[in-house]
Motif scaffolding. Structure first.
Motif, PDB file in Angstrom:
ATOM      1  N   VAL A  78       0.846  -1.189   0.000  1.00 39.44           N
ATOM      2  CA  VAL A  78       0.000   0.000   0.000  1.00 39.44           C
ATOM      3  C   VAL A  78       0.886   1.244   0.000  1.00 39.44           C
ATOM      4  O   VAL A  78       2.067   1.183   0.316  1.00 39.44           O
ATOM      5  CB  VAL A  78      -0.962   0.020   1.214  1.00 39.44           C
ATOM      6  N   ALA A 100      -4.974  -0.668   4.573  1.00 33.23           N
ATOM      7  CA  ALA A 100      -5.273   0.174   3.416  1.00 33.23           C
ATOM      8  C   ALA A 100      -4.510   1.478   3.518  1.00 33.23           C
ATOM      9  O   ALA A 100      -4.170   1.937   4.608  1.00 33.23           O
ATOM     10  CB  ALA A 100      -6.767   0.453   3.338  1.00 33.23           C
ATOM     11  N   ASP A 101      -4.258   2.081   2.358  1.00 33.30           N
ATOM     12  CA  ASP A 101      -3.664   3.412   2.369  1.00 33.30           C
ATOM     13  C   ASP A 101      -4.786   4.437   2.360  1.00 33.30           C
ATOM     14  O   ASP A 101      -5.967   4.094   2.420  1.00 33.30           O
ATOM     15  CB  ASP A 101      -2.675   3.591   1.222  1.00 33.30           C
ATOM     16  N   GLN A 106      -7.545   3.996  -3.031  1.00 29.26           N
ATOM     17  CA  GLN A 106      -7.312   3.111  -1.894  1.00 29.26           C
ATOM     18  C   GLN A 106      -6.833   1.703  -2.248  1.00 29.26           C
ATOM     19  O   GLN A 106      -7.603   0.813  -2.568  1.00 29.26           O
ATOM     20  CB  GLN A 106      -8.539   3.021  -1.007  1.00 29.26           C
ATOM     21  N   ASN A 107      -5.538   1.546  -2.179  1.00 26.22           N
ATOM     22  CA  ASN A 107      -4.933   0.231  -2.289  1.00 26.22           C
ATOM     23  C   ASN A 107      -5.051  -0.440  -0.930  1.00 26.22           C
ATOM     24  O   ASN A 107      -4.944   0.212   0.099  1.00 26.22           O
ATOM     25  CB  ASN A 107      -3.455   0.352  -2.661  1.00 26.22           C
ATOM     26  N   TYR A 108      -5.259  -1.738  -0.920  1.00 22.39           N
ATOM     27  CA  TYR A 108      -5.340  -2.449   0.351  1.00 22.39           C
ATOM     28  C   TYR A 108      -4.971  -3.908   0.152  1.00 22.39           C
ATOM     29  O   TYR A 108      -4.934  -4.408  -0.970  1.00 22.39           O
ATOM     30  CB  TYR A 108      -6.729  -2.335   0.978  1.00 22.39           C
TER      31      TYR A 108
END
Length: 119
Positions: A78, A100-101, A106-108
């Protein structure tokens, strides 16, 4: 709010619960710090821990007298530069860790803890 999350688990949510928080903690996100303990809590025969190790992995452990579950995730999956959101979920059947970022897209990653039966 203190960085350690030990006080977020008690007799009320020891069997099933969720911890969910956002952090920008500098030690947690600093690769030069070899290990960071985020959670280390025992309630009766149940133990929870969350650490960031020297490989920049988060390791969530949920154990009782019957089992030990471990979820491992790579923080670098992330965009952690502006902080991360950590979610730990557990019940008698399973345990999960989601990280998550805070970006718009939102990458997770979501990791189901692998269980090891205790003999």
């Amino acid at each position: 709010m203190a960085f350690r999350k030990d006080d977020m688990i008690d007799e009320v949510n020891v069997k099933a619960g969720t911890l969910d928080w956002y952090t920008k903690n500098k030690k947690l996100l600093d690769k030069s710090v070899p290990e960071v303990v985020i959670l280390d809590k025992a309630v009766g025969k149940t133990h929870f821990s969350l650490i960031r190790n020297d490989k920049f992995q988060l390791i969530f452990t949920h154990s009782t007298s019957d089992f030990k579950r471990v979820a491992v995730g790579e923080i670098e999956k992330v965009d952690y530069y502006d902080g991360i959101r950590i979610q730990l979920t557990w019940c008698p059947e399973e345990s999960f860790m989601k990280v998550a970022d805070t970006t718009l897209e939102q990458n997770y990653f979501l990791v189901r803890a692998e269980e090891k039966k205790l003999i």
